[in-house]
Every structure is written in structure tokens, then in C-alpha cells.
Write an enzyme that holds these catalytic residues in place. Sequence first.
Site, short mmCIF file in Angstrom:
data_model
loop_
_atom_site.label_atom_id
_atom_site.label_comp_id
_atom_site.label_asym_id
_atom_site.label_seq_id
_atom_site.Cartn_x
_atom_site.Cartn_y
_atom_site.Cartn_z
N CYS A 3 17.13 84.04 71.54
CA CYS A 3 16.81 85.30 72.22
C CYS A 3 15.59 85.12 73.13
CB CYS A 3 16.54 86.40 71.20
SG CYS A 3 17.99 86.82 70.20
N CYS A 41 29.99 86.94 74.34
CA CYS A 41 29.38 85.96 73.45
C CYS A 41 28.30 86.58 72.57
CB CYS A 41 28.77 84.81 74.25
SG CYS A 41 29.97 83.92 75.25
N CYS A 100 20.87 91.81 69.77
CA CYS A 100 20.30 92.18 68.48
C CYS A 100 18.84 92.60 68.63
CB CYS A 100 20.39 90.99 67.53
SG CYS A 100 19.47 89.55 68.11
N ASP A 120 25.23 88.28 73.52
CA ASP A 120 23.93 88.62 74.11
C ASP A 120 24.02 88.58 75.62
OD1 ASP A 120 22.20 88.82 71.72
OD2 ASP A 120 22.69 86.71 71.48
#
Length: 300
Positions: A106, A35, A62, A37
Site C-alpha cells: 500500500c 486486483c 483497505c 487496490d
Amino acid sequence: MWDYTDKVRDHFQNPRNVGVLEDADGIGEVGNIICGDAMKLSVKLTEDKKRIADARFQTFGCASAIASASALTEMLKDRTVEDASKLTNQDIADYLGSLPEAKMHCSVMGMEAFQAALADIRKKHPEYNLPGPATEEGDDRVVCECFNVTVGKIREVIRLNKLTTVEQVTYYTKAGGGCGGCKEEIQKILDEELGQAAQAEAKPQATPSPIAQTIKENVGPLTPFQKMRMIQTTFDSVIRPGLQDDGGDAELVDVEGDKVTIRLQGHCATCALADKTIEHWIEAKLREQVSAAITVTAVK
């Protein structure tokens, strides 16, 4: 490109506390590489089990994911367990000076990893008597199958971050960013949290235009996550194999809305017909599979 703060760039380029603690009291693993992360957080407590002695992380993701994980480990060290358990994803974003809204998931992933590490400690060492999170019945039910997001997680991010739209929930949790089939349920959870359920039922629903109805009945408007995921999938499963058959290759560098940036590799990098390859193969396939508005540019 995303507008990152200097502190985000610093923690991305010089991440702190990378690795795994071999003698960790608890380990939390969240996310899914498929997916996009994933994160693994290991935590070591002090001898009296009241403070966090050390924290290390490993992550696949990222710049925001790496920076958020690095910042979290710095925030955790030497903090009492009770105090650490009260941290929120917004605390991580504030520590970094802010994150783009589309990257707030995140910071949420970082807090999920820490909560999972604490849960691991409670399971392995019930004698430590660590404080547990307040839960409601049904919180563990999965709403978004694409990203394995539960009712409890959606309610938590809505409350902590004062979210008001489904799009914001997607930015913070990725829920609704895959197939989109859970958006209606996310809206119901939002209505409940915002106390708008009764008002929504009483309000007459506007009749969608024929064009909007057609879109809804087919695939519906793509969310930013859906578009990025479709671009990545098309790039990996269709475009790259086609280039590799001719001794070439390409790297997906960035996606910003309908603007896709790539880097040609292999024979493609020196080919005199590279511009034609971009226009008639890469851009054409992305327009065919994802959106007719997509444009592709190459960087060295």
C-alpha cells in the site's frame, strides 16, 4: 486482524485531502480495482514550480491503502519537488508508525502514484524541467502480468527496503501473488540485486520430496495473496449467488490465514438454519475451492 498503529487508524478513519484537484498540474493513477487496490493522486505546484502547493487522493482499497494515501498527501504539501522525489515507501510507513509487512504494497502504491503524477507533469509541461528518475534499460518490462509489476519496480523495492526473499517482494509489490508464474524470474532479479547469481548456479539443488514435487507440479503452495484472492473470487462468484437465489446474502469481513469472517445478510441474517448454511454451503465451498483447512465464523 492486522495490528495497526494508532496513526494508521487515525488516517483511515479521518483521511486527509480526499478528492481531486480540478486545476492539478499532474495526475497519477495506479493499481487496478479488479486486483484489489487502486489510487488516483492529483498534485498542484506553486507558481514558481519548485514546491508542491497541494495534493489530493482518491483510493479503492483497505485501511492501509487509505491511510498510506492520506499520509502521503500530508507529507507532500509544501515540500520542494526535488525533496519530494526522494521520498520512499518506507518514509510513508515510518510516518504512520509502521505497517504490517503484508500491507507494505500500500505504501509502494502511494509512491507509484506520486511518481506517475510527476511523470504526467513532465509530459504536459516539459518547460518546468522537473527532475526525472534514474532508469536502467529494460526497467519497463512487465514481470508480473497479474498485477502489472515491472522489472524496475521490483528492483526499486528490493534496494530501498533491503528485501531478500520472493515472499517479501510479493508483500511489497504483489508480484508473484496471482498465478505465481513469475516467481522464478523474481528470484533471478533478487539474486542479481544481492550478488548471489553465481553462488546460486554453483550450489547443488536439493531434490524435493515426492509430496513437495507433486504440489509444485500441480498448483504449488498458495501465497497469502493467492489464498485471499481465491477466497474473494469463490465468495463473489459461487457463494453469494447461491445465497441470493434464496433471498439471502453475505459480506466477506476479514481473512486471516485460514480463518474467514463473514456477516450474513438478507434472509440469511434471521434464518434459524444459519449455522447449517455456514457449515454446509459457505465453509464447504471454500474448502472445496481453496483449502481444506479453512474455517468460517459469522459476526453480527
